[in-house]
Design an enzyme around this catalytic site. Structure first.
Site, PDB file in Angstrom:
ATOM      1  N   ASP A   1       1.139  -1.295  -0.418  1.00 37.78           N
ATOM      2  CA  ASP A   1      -0.384  -0.178   0.451  1.00 37.78           C
ATOM      3  C   ASP A   1       0.926   1.587  -0.143  1.00 37.78           C
ATOM      4  O   ASP A   1       1.161   2.450   1.087  1.00 37.78           O
ATOM      5  CB  ASP A   1      -1.032   0.081   1.539  1.00 37.78           C
TER       6      ASP A   1
ATOM      7  N   GLU B   1     -10.946   0.699  -4.024  1.00 36.30           N
ATOM      8  CA  GLU B   1     -10.376   1.559  -2.600  1.00 36.30           C
ATOM      9  C   GLU B   1      -9.625   1.913  -3.183  1.00 36.30           C
ATOM     10  O   GLU B   1      -9.089   2.252  -4.223  1.00 36.30           O
ATOM     11  CB  GLU B   1      -9.834   0.419  -1.830  1.00 36.30           C
TER      12      GLU B   1
HETATM   13  C1  6LW Z   1      -6.241  -2.086   1.942  1.00 42.42           C
HETATM   14  C2  6LW Z   1      -6.273  -2.529   0.369  1.00 42.42           C
HETATM   15  C3  6LW Z   1      -5.511  -3.761   0.274  1.00 42.42           C
HETATM   16  O1  6LW Z   1      -6.733  -1.363   3.379  1.00 42.42           O
HETATM   17  O2  6LW Z   1      -5.139  -3.803   1.180  1.00 42.42           O
HETATM   18  O3  6LW Z   1      -4.920  -3.956  -1.768  1.00 42.42           O
HETATM   19  C4  6LW Z   1      -6.131  -3.230   2.095  1.00 42.42           C
HETATM   20  N1  6LW Z   1      -5.040  -3.121  -0.783  1.00 42.42           N
HETATM   21  O4  6LW Z   1      -6.290  -1.143  -0.091  1.00 42.42           O
HETATM   22  C5  6LW Z   1      -4.985  -3.982   2.945  1.00 42.42           C
HETATM   23  O5  6LW Z   1      -3.532  -3.865   3.410  1.00 42.42           O
END
Ligand code: 6LW
Length: 522
Positions: free
Chosen positions: A16, A184
């Site tokens: 991230d 996300e």
């Molecule tokens: C994070 C989300 C994700 O909150 O996995 O790959 C989750 N992305 O954005 C945990 O890293």
């Protein structure tokens, strides 16, 4: 900037990524989940060499993760800068604190106690300011609270007062992505006449991707780009998979870059990633006002990476790369009489809060060694994914002048242990990981080979165990984190000296070194 970016850019458990440029330096932060210190900050001037300069979460109360279960805790931070202040905004998955914004004058720390933003019920917050200086938090509305935890309501946004954390409006829905799972990791950028909204989609596993939309204002409305997803490796034979969760940044020579998470799976069919999600980078080209992202290449640094800590002096623990679970390394370990001392609680790495400090395993070909003096206790060297997936070599006193060393593989509901006797009052324990080569039976199936060895005072080395690393990979452990390797104690006070790690990302493994003792194989 080198013509080929080293990839992984920041190896080992570093998912991230988010990055900001201030003057001639770059600052990058990654997720840390249940570990403290948390939210590591890396600094670079050339975008190639990165130094771990500090961590945002360096006080237990400030971190809000003292009670976090594994895989929860500090998720997906964003780092930004405005008017002389650095900000890191983060969501604490299922933890005492929800969305928090931390501030610092110096990104090496100290960081503030943080301001809670209670209006944000979600993950992966971004922080951006509009042309008038209003602060906006944009986040993934994956519900952490209320009566429907786990429900996903797309990307939302709320205008906030950063000084108090209070919302200045009701959260609004912004975009739901292109239809892939889990929109996300939003990040907002102003470029020319548009605001761009970069998100991740497809889940953080093989389907992971990044997509883009743009609109006339920070509040949208946002229109999906013509070539989404703009980054996705699934179904290709690229050596870096799961690419997504990205942040855009201008490189030192003016080229636009993105940093993104990815994994390095081993294997040809189903494949397995020993180290978990790491930070990678690639280049971006703008065509007709939309970004085109080059696929992420693997370009491991060829030179050997080594680090060594004598563990005889308290400053050895001040290095920002030591990790402990839910507590600070200095609250778990002590340096006394020129050795590191860990005092066990009757459980090893099975404990939710183990007596363990460790460092990120950063290379698929790696070697970690430590000298263990168990005295009247039991402890040794361990590799942790979490309290269910780990492996250990544990030394305890045996017959006069001998130690018994036990290698244990731990998987949910499964334990395998083998014990050997070594000569002496202390023992060098060594954990080696190697990528499979053609003669290995598990070659096509993926996974590294993990070897545990013990070298006694007579210099004789015993191979304690050889295991298939697929069991301690991101896919098998279904883990958001990665491998963390280091000393632990199970019972009594155990002393440790001379921690040494060596890794190499060149494809051909370099010959093994013996970092502490001259050895002969038995
Ligand atoms: C994070 C989300 C994700 O909150 O996995 O790959 C989750 N992305 O954005 C945990 O890293």
């Amino acid at each position: 900037m080198p013509s080929v970016l080293p990839n992984p850019l920041i190896p080992g458990f570093n998912p991230d990524p988010s990055c900001v440029r201030v003057d001639d330096a770059y600052y990058l932060v990654t997720s840390s989940f249940e570990y403290l210190p948390g939210l590591p900050i890396y600094r670079s001037e050339d975008f190639s060499t990165w130094q771990h300069i500090g961590n945002v979460l360096d006080r237990v109360a400030q971190s809000g993760i003292a009670d976090s279960v594994s895989g929860m805790g500090a998720w997906a931070p964003t780092i930004r800068y405005r008017d002389g202040t650095f900000y890191v905004i983060v969501a604490m998955g299922m933890s005492a604190r929800g969305c928090v914004v931390f501030a610092a004058d110096d990104p090496a720390g100290p960081w503030s106690d943080g301001v809670d933003i209670p209006a944000v019920d979600g993950i992966d917050p971004d922080l951006a300011w509009d042309e008038d200086g209003n602060a906006y938090v944009t986040y993934s509305a994956y519900r952490m609270r209320g009566d429907q935890p786990g429900r996903h309501d797309g990307i939302e946004q709320v205008r906030v007062d950063l000084a108090t954390g209070q919302a200045l409006e009701e959260p609004r829905s912004l975009w739901s992505g292109t239809g892939l799972q889990f929109p996300e990791a939003p990040h907002l950028y102003r470029r020319g006449e548009y605001w761009y909204l970069l998100i991740a989609e497809g889940g953080t596993e093989r389907g992971h991707a990044a997509s883009i939309a743009r609109g006339p204002s920070i509040e949208g409305p946002f229109t999906s780009g013509p070539a989404n997803p703009i980054l996705r490796a699934t179904g290709t034979s690229r050596p870096v998979q799961n690419t997504g969760h990205a942040d855009l940044i201008e490189g030192p020579d003016g080229t636009d870059l993105i940093v993104a998470l990815g994994v390095r799976p081993l294997g040809t069919g189903l494949s397995f990633s020993p180290l978990g999600r790491e930070t990678f980078a690639t280049t971006v080209e703008w065509v007709d006002g939309w970004p085109l992202v080059a696929p992420v290449d693997l370009a491991g640094r060829a030179e050997d990476f080594t680090e060594a800590f004598a563990l005889g002096d308290p400053t050895d623990l001040a290095d920002p790369g030591w990790l402990a679970v839910g507590r600070l390394p200095a609250d778990v370990a002590a340096i006394e009489d020129g050795t590191l001392v860990l005092t066990g609680i009757g459980a090893g790495l099975d404990a939710a809060r183990p007596i363990f400090i460790g460092r990120r395993q950063r290379h698929i070909d790696s070697e970690t060694a430590i000298l263990v003096r168990p005295c009247d206790g039991a402890g040794g060297l361990g590799l942790r994914y979490d309290e269910r997936f780990h492996l250990t070599a544990t030394a305890r006193r045996g017959a006069e002048g001998h130690l018994v060393v036990t290698a244990t593989a731990a998987l949910p509901g499964i334990r395998q242990s083998t014990s050997h006797t070594v000569v002496g009052d202390d023992v060098e324990l060594r954990l080696t990981t190697r990528r499979p080569h053609r003669l290995m039976p598990n070659d096509g199936a993926g996974g590294d080979l993990i070897t545990l060895e013990a070298t006694g005072a007579d210099g004789a080395t015993i191979v304690l165990a050889e295991w298939d690393g697929r069991f301690w990979s991101a896919e098998t452990a279904a883990s958001f984190t990665g491998r963390v390797v280091g000393p632990f104690a199970e019972s009594g006070s155990v002393r440790f000296l001379d921690f040494a790690y060596r890794g190499n990302d060149a494809v051909a493994p370099a010959p093994s070194t013996r970092p502490i003792r001259e050895t002969t194989h038995r």
